[in-house]
Write a protein that holds these residues in place. Sequence first.
Motif, PDB file in Angstrom:
ATOM      1  N   ALA A   1      11.853   4.761  16.469  1.00 59.67           N
ATOM      2  CA  ALA A   1      12.135   6.172  16.202  1.00 59.67           C
ATOM      3  C   ALA A   1      10.903   7.019  16.506  1.00 59.67           C
ATOM      4  O   ALA A   1      11.009   8.118  17.065  1.00 59.67           O
ATOM      5  CB  ALA A   1      12.559   6.355  14.749  1.00 59.67           C
ATOM      6  N   GLU A   2       9.725   6.488  16.166  1.00 61.94           N
ATOM      7  CA  GLU A   2       8.499   7.238  16.425  1.00 61.94           C
ATOM      8  C   GLU A   2       8.312   7.445  17.928  1.00 61.94           C
ATOM      9  O   GLU A   2       7.973   8.535  18.385  1.00 61.94           O
ATOM     10  CB  GLU A   2       7.309   6.490  15.814  1.00 61.94           C
TER      11      GLU A   2
ATOM     12  N   LEU B   1      19.137   8.880  20.272  1.00 58.57           N
ATOM     13  CA  LEU B   1      18.243   8.386  19.229  1.00 58.57           C
ATOM     14  C   LEU B   1      18.884   8.534  17.850  1.00 58.57           C
ATOM     15  O   LEU B   1      18.694   7.686  16.972  1.00 58.57           O
ATOM     16  CB  LEU B   1      16.907   9.131  19.285  1.00 58.57           C
TER      17      LEU B   1
ATOM     18  N   GLN C   1      10.502  -1.692   9.824  1.00 63.32           N
ATOM     19  CA  GLN C   1       9.287  -1.276  10.523  1.00 63.32           C
ATOM     20  C   GLN C   1       9.556  -1.149  12.029  1.00 63.32           C
ATOM     21  O   GLN C   1       9.125  -0.199  12.675  1.00 63.32           O
ATOM     22  CB  GLN C   1       8.178  -2.304  10.229  1.00 63.32           C
TER      23      GLN C   1
ATOM     24  N   GLU D   1      10.974  12.698  23.074  1.00 62.16           N
ATOM     25  CA  GLU D   1      11.708  13.969  23.014  1.00 62.16           C
ATOM     26  C   GLU D   1      10.756  15.150  23.158  1.00 62.16           C
ATOM     27  O   GLU D   1      10.992  16.076  23.938  1.00 62.16           O
ATOM     28  CB  GLU D   1      12.396  14.105  21.652  1.00 62.16           C
ATOM     29  N   LEU D   2       9.689  15.093  22.365  1.00 63.51           N
ATOM     30  CA  LEU D   2       8.727  16.202  22.390  1.00 63.51           C
ATOM     31  C   LEU D   2       8.080  16.310  23.770  1.00 63.51           C
ATOM     32  O   LEU D   2       7.838  17.415  24.266  1.00 63.51           O
ATOM     33  CB  LEU D   2       7.660  15.982  21.317  1.00 63.51           C
TER      34      LEU D   2
ATOM     35  N   ALA E   1      19.656   5.619  15.201  1.00 62.59           N
ATOM     36  CA  ALA E   1      19.315   5.668  13.779  1.00 62.59           C
ATOM     37  C   ALA E   1      20.550   5.410  12.925  1.00 62.59           C
ATOM     38  O   ALA E   1      20.466   4.733  11.907  1.00 62.59           O
ATOM     39  CB  ALA E   1      18.704   7.024  13.432  1.00 62.59           C
TER      40      ALA E   1
ATOM     41  N   ARG F   1      12.427  -0.551  13.504  1.00 60.51           N
ATOM     42  CA  ARG F   1      13.235   0.646  13.753  1.00 60.51           C
ATOM     43  C   ARG F   1      12.396   1.911  13.627  1.00 60.51           C
ATOM     44  O   ARG F   1      12.575   2.871  14.371  1.00 60.51           O
ATOM     45  CB  ARG F   1      14.429   0.700  12.793  1.00 60.51           C
ATOM     46  N   GLY F   2      11.471   1.886  12.673  1.00 58.11           N
ATOM     47  CA  GLY F   2      10.581   3.034  12.499  1.00 58.11           C
ATOM     48  C   GLY F   2       9.739   3.271  13.740  1.00 58.11           C
ATOM     49  O   GLY F   2       9.576   4.407  14.199  1.00 58.11           O
ATOM     50  N   LEU F   3       9.221   2.169  14.324  1.00 49.20           N
ATOM     51  CA  LEU F   3       8.402   2.287  15.535  1.00 49.20           C
ATOM     52  C   LEU F   3       9.209   2.869  16.683  1.00 49.20           C
ATOM     53  O   LEU F   3       8.740   3.737  17.424  1.00 49.20           O
ATOM     54  CB  LEU F   3       7.843   0.917  15.927  1.00 49.20           C
TER      55      LEU F   3
ATOM     56  N   GLY G   1      10.798  10.074  19.072  1.00 50.88           N
ATOM     57  CA  GLY G   1      10.369  11.427  18.730  1.00 50.88           C
ATOM     58  C   GLY G   1       9.321  11.927  19.707  1.00 50.88           C
ATOM     59  O   GLY G   1       9.375  13.073  20.177  1.00 50.88           O
ATOM     60  N   LEU G   2       8.370  11.046  20.048  1.00 50.22           N
ATOM     61  CA  LEU G   2       7.319  11.431  20.996  1.00 50.22           C
ATOM     62  C   LEU G   2       7.905  11.714  22.376  1.00 50.22           C
ATOM     63  O   LEU G   2       7.515  12.674  23.047  1.00 50.22           O
ATOM     64  CB  LEU G   2       6.277  10.309  21.096  1.00 50.22           C
TER      65      LEU G   2
END
Lengths: 457, 227
Positions: free
Chosen positions: B22-23, B139, B16, B29-30, B143, B18-20, B26-27
């Motif tokens: 990564a999220e 990132l 969880q 990067e965008l 991962a 690591r998921g946070l 992603g934000l």
Amino acid sequence: MTNKIRRPWAGMTLATVVLASLGAAGMPAPMVVLTGLAWLASLWIPRMGAGESAVRTPTARTDHEALARAAMCAALEQVGLAIVLMRGHRIIAANAAARAEFGAHIVGQDARVALRHPDAVKLLYLADGGSVTIRGLSSSGSLWQLTRQRIDERYWTIELRDRSAEADIGRAHTDFVANASHELRTPLSAIIGYVETLAEDPGRVDADTTARFLGIVLREARRMQSLVADLMSLSQLEAEKHDVPTDHIDLALLAARVVGEFPPGMVSTGQSSGPRVVLLRPDEPNSPIGAIGDTKQLEQMLRNLIDNALKYGDSARPVEVSLARGKRGMAMITVRDHGTGIAPDHLPHLTRRFYRTDPGRSRAAGGTGLGLAIVKHIVERHRGKLDISSTLGEGTQVTIHLPFSSPAAPPASKPASKSVSQPGERVDQTAAPANATLTNEILPGAKAPKAIAGPVS
Amino acid sequence: MVAEHMAKAFDEEITQLRGLIAEMGGLAELAISESMEALVKGSQSLADSVIARDLRIDALEQDVDKLAIQIIALRAPMADDLREVIASLKIAGILERIGDYAKNIAKRSGKIDGREAFEPLTLIPAMSEIAEEMVHDVLTAYAARDSALAQEVMERDAKVDGFYDAIFRNLVSFMVERPATITTAAQLLFVARNLERIGDHATNVAEQVYFAATGDYLGDRAERPEN
């Protein structure tokens, strides 16, 4: 087995009592015995079943599930589409295509770690799955379509479809018109500029300058002319892309003719008077190589390639054109220069319209940016193959494979339909039959058998 | 790879966490790519959406903090697990900063005049591309727990710095020649500065990724004896 299963004492007692009372009530003895046996047997069946399942149920179900999942993963493994299998938000399996694109590390991780893009994360939280298109998921500029589907209450699949190529094609079509008009506008504005200067005040420009300006105008006008000619041949090629050419030609003669068009002598340096283009025949120097093709187009193809090699090659060393019978019924034409070479990054894009590795140099050399695009189209129409390889500092080599037929002798009188219906009979067994069959395979719709039927010299 | 943990709940928590991260990544990067698009095209709505989305990055950073503290307090992780948690805690902070820089670029996009005729504006997207790619790759390294990729990303920071110097000189000479453009050029100087900082922060993330994967610090790796 029996010691594992408890005997159904209660059932047996009940059965005995009931049967005994039935017998006492006046039922015939054989019926009572038969009913009794059936009853007793029926007492054991559920017991055995229950006994087995009581021991095995949980493992059996997991085994079964694991087997089904393993079979599914094995089936999906080689599918070209990237597919991942998820339990909740965690990726539990990914097929080869998905691992190649996103890395083997994604298996066992939270899907957010693998996909990361906010839109992809949003998709993961949608209760019913769905589909999104995401730009820049794997690398900048890539376009992916993700579809998340539910298998059951715990398992999901995500299918990842790479749409980058399709997006490229769509963009290429719109780019083409823009590029073509841009390319035409550049020489046009030069022409207008110089002519305006000359027209404004004829007396004030001296004769030398006038001559120089007119020279530029002429050069730019010629460039426009060749650009328009290239655009025309490109659109012509597009139009007849699917018609297979039908002329019987001799590639050896054709190559010799085109090479002969280039005059000897180093025009740019004036140092040497040796040939600028040499034709090499490593095997059977004088034998013809028959093929079915469009003479004008194949000439143009070879001319474009030699032109390029002369423009970008080392002017002190000749361009080598070699012609040989390759393997699998393909003739091989190679054009090699000894120039600076092309960086590997450019190689995939070389056949794109108006793609230039060095725009200034290309325009200075009078290039239209369409030469290789035309070559590619011609090769495709002839069901051939185009390979470009290059080593920086050593030079560039363009190889074209074209299907060849047995030595050309067009039998015009033979009806094509007959030859097509019975090609096997018409193959001369002394002529290379393998080539004949291959030609048939490569040119299924072509009138290849006509050539095969001809006499072998 | 991290070995399967006996306590499944612990494993879930690490996943969880690591998921946070990564999220957030992603934000971030965008945010960089969209703020740059907003800057080049002058799209106010895009800039606004970048600014609005930064709130989500901030919220995620808090989530990471809470979860990391909870893991340390309740599970007392050891060795690589502990490194993972500590690195995540630090990476979350860095990513939040990267998001802030992108937000700042988006805020400046409305203050650029004469976009069409402003030549240095073509240099900045090229610089942004490198910085963006650094963030993207670091990132990915996180991962994949790929220390080699992390190291490679660090080496790329020199390119961003080189770009920054070139843009700086370019903008200064531009301002000297055309004093009317000083406001716009000054804004672009800050944009370039922000991108340079994003590159630096990508290197910082790379250090943490390297630390989590190997237990070594990239900075003083050379001085350490081989063991």
